[in-house]
Design a protein around this motif. Structure first.
Motif, PDB file in Angstrom:
ATOM      1  N   SER A   4      -7.702   2.939  -4.857  1.00 19.61           N
ATOM      2  CA  SER A   4      -7.350   4.146  -4.098  1.00 19.61           C
ATOM      3  C   SER A   4      -6.426   3.806  -2.941  1.00 19.61           C
ATOM      4  CB  SER A   4      -8.596   4.799  -3.498  1.00 19.61           C
ATOM      5  OG  SER A   4      -9.586   4.915  -4.433  1.00 19.61           O
ATOM      6  N   ASN A   5      -5.545   4.723  -2.607  1.00 19.25           N
ATOM      7  CA  ASN A   5      -4.653   4.563  -1.444  1.00 19.25           C
ATOM      8  C   ASN A   5      -5.239   5.366  -0.307  1.00 19.25           C
ATOM      9  OD1 ASN A   5      -2.655   4.305   0.376  1.00 19.25           O
ATOM     10  ND2 ASN A   5      -1.023   5.178  -0.894  1.00 19.25           N
ATOM     11  N   LEU A   6      -5.712   4.674   0.688  1.00 22.22           N
ATOM     12  CA  LEU A   6      -6.387   5.349   1.787  1.00 22.22           C
ATOM     13  C   LEU A   6      -5.427   5.673   2.934  1.00 22.22           C
ATOM     14  CD1 LEU A   6      -9.630   3.176   1.838  1.00 22.22           C
ATOM     15  CD2 LEU A   6      -9.322   5.411   0.809  1.00 22.22           C
ATOM     16  N   SER A   7      -4.156   5.312   2.769  1.00 21.63           N
ATOM     17  CA  SER A   7      -3.185   5.567   3.843  1.00 21.63           C
ATOM     18  C   SER A   7      -2.840   7.056   3.915  1.00 21.63           C
ATOM     19  CB  SER A   7      -1.901   4.780   3.565  1.00 21.63           C
ATOM     20  OG  SER A   7      -0.902   5.202   4.408  1.00 21.63           O
ATOM     21  N   THR A   8      -2.757   7.612   5.158  1.00 20.03           N
ATOM     22  CA  THR A   8      -2.368   9.019   5.313  1.00 20.03           C
ATOM     23  C   THR A   8      -0.851   9.168   5.189  1.00 20.03           C
ATOM     24  OG1 THR A   8      -2.322   8.668   7.672  1.00 20.03           O
ATOM     25  CG2 THR A   8      -4.300   9.707   6.746  1.00 20.03           C
ATOM     26  N   ARG A   9      -0.109   8.084   5.495  1.00 20.31           N
ATOM     27  CA  ARG A   9       1.355   8.126   5.336  1.00 20.31           C
ATOM     28  C   ARG A   9       1.756   6.992   4.401  1.00 20.31           C
ATOM     29  NH1 ARG A   9       3.918   6.956  10.348  1.00 20.31           N
ATOM     30  NH2 ARG A   9       5.812   7.829   9.509  1.00 20.31           N
ATOM     31  N   PRO A  10       1.777   7.319   3.135  1.00 22.58           N
ATOM     32  CA  PRO A  10       2.063   6.239   2.173  1.00 22.58           C
ATOM     33  C   PRO A  10       3.492   5.668   2.366  1.00 22.58           C
ATOM     34  CG  PRO A  10       2.061   8.370   1.108  1.00 22.58           C
ATOM     35  CD  PRO A  10       1.629   8.602   2.490  1.00 22.58           C
TER      36      PRO A  10
ATOM     37  N   ARG B   6      10.797  13.851   5.583  1.00 22.68           N
ATOM     38  CA  ARG B   6      10.202  12.670   6.236  1.00 22.68           C
ATOM     39  C   ARG B   6      11.184  11.496   6.242  1.00 22.68           C
ATOM     40  NH1 ARG B   6       5.792   8.814   3.670  1.00 22.68           N
ATOM     41  NH2 ARG B   6       6.083   7.127   5.197  1.00 22.68           N
TER      42      ARG B   6
END
Lengths: 181, 191
Positions: A4-10, B6
């Motif tokens: 899973s990618n837990l980053s809010t800004r990938p 962005r």
């Protein structure tokens, strides 16, 4: 393994963004170069055309003025007189250059025994020598034979009969004319 | 999915100059290059028109020059023709049509039966005076041809206008021929 990618800004692919930026930069440079080249070329062409137009207009005005002065230097009445005099001179020179010796040679070759030449008069019409002749013939056939022979000789064209009068003696007095070459 | 907004926000320092440069170029195209292209096209039309006008003026000038040159040439040639070729006076015209022709006829073995003269004054200004003569001759066909050849061969300006042959009365009778000849001269005051 954690997938899973837990980053809010990938993260995104920076290389693709830089590549796109480079491409846009290249387009901007090419566009700029094209614009500048067009501006320089068109400006130069416009200057060249304006110079050429000015030169042409100046030359045309000069030539028209010179033509006007030349035309003014010629007296219309004198021009009419010299034209008429030249026409008259050409006409009499044309009559003078008619060779009677050659003409008689042609006649001797074409005149049938039953036809006698009575009168002959050449004159110049529209730059061509037209010969009017009167012949005395025993029969109409003889006059016709003479005209045919004149044309066949190549010395005459358009030979035609003006009139044919039969006298008390039965002889045909035929007037004819033809263009002599 | 990564938004352009962005990427633009984060790469503003890179993207903004590029976009400004692009906008400047578009403005340059719309405000300078395209109007200049139209202006050059209009100048091309004007240049073609000016070239046509110049060609027309060259033709006008050439015509005027030809008229002046042609008149000068015609004047010179006519002066030479009147002075060197035609008889200068009525006396010269008489001389070449009277004694001269009678001598040529006798030399050809012909008998001169008579001669008449006519002078036609010019009807228009600048025309020549016509001096004509009708010579009645008698002799052989060979003699008549010899006379005609002699007239043609001599330098005097004589035009044989007409020949009228009369039928011989008999086999041994000589031919009779009336020859009309003309010459021309310029009268006093160019007439």
């Amino acid at each position: 393994m954690l997938k899973s990618n837990l980053s809010t800004r990938p993260f995104y692919n920076e290389r693709r963004v830089h590549l796109a930026a480079a491409l846009i930069a290249l387009i901007v440079v090419a566009f700029t170069a094209w614009n500048v080249t067009r501006l320089v070329t068109l400006s130069s062409r416009r200057t060249e055309l304006r110079t050429q137009i000015a030169a042409d207009e100046q030359t045309a005005a000069g030539l028209r003025e010179q033509a006007r002065q030349l035309e003014q230097s010629v007296d219309d009445q004198a021009l009419v007189l010299v034209t008429a005099a030249a026409r008259e001179a050409n006409s009499i020179i044309g009559r003078r250059t008619f060779s009677w010796t050659t003409f008689f040679n042609t006649l001797e070759d074409t005149l049938p025994p039953a036809v006698m030449l009575s009168s002959v008069a050449p004159h110049v019409e529209n730059g061509e020598v037209v010969v009017t002749m009167t012949v005395i013939a025993r029969r109409a056939e003889d006059a016709e034979d003479f005209m045919a022979k004149l044309e066949a000789s190549g010395a005459f064209t358009a030979v035609h009969l003006l009139n044919d009068t039969v006298g008390d003696d039965g002889l045909h007095r035929a007037s004819l004319r033809g263009t002599y070459k | 999915m990564i938004s352009f907004e962005r990427v633009f926000r984060e790469k503003r320092s890179l993207m903004l100059p590029l976009l400004i440069a692009l906008a400047v170029n578009v403005a340059l195209l719309l405000l300078a290059v395209l109007p200049l292209t139209r202006s050059v096209a209009a100048e091309e039309v004007r240049a073609a028109d000016a070239a046509r006008q110049r060609a027309g003026a060259e033709q006008t000038f050439a015509r005027a020059r030809a008229i002046v040159d042609g008149k000068a040439r015609a004047d010179a040639e006519l002066a030479r023709f009147y002075g060197d070729v035609l008889p200068a006076t009525q006396s010269e015209a008489r001389s070449i049509t009277y004694l001269n022709l009678q001598q040529l006829a006798r030399a050809a073995g012909l008998t001169v039966a008579g001669q008449t003269f006519d002078i036609r004054e010019p009807r228009e200004e600048g025309e020549l005076t016509l001096y004509s003569t009708e010579l009645t001759l008698a002799g052989t066909y060979r003699g008549i041809r010899q006379f005609i050849h002699a007239v043609e061969a001599q330098p005097s300006f004589l035009v044989i206008e007409r020949l009228d042959l009369a039928a011989a009365a008999g086999q041994d009778e000589p031919l009779q021929v009336a020859v009309t000849l003309s010459t021309f001269y310029r009268g006093p005051n160019g007439r």
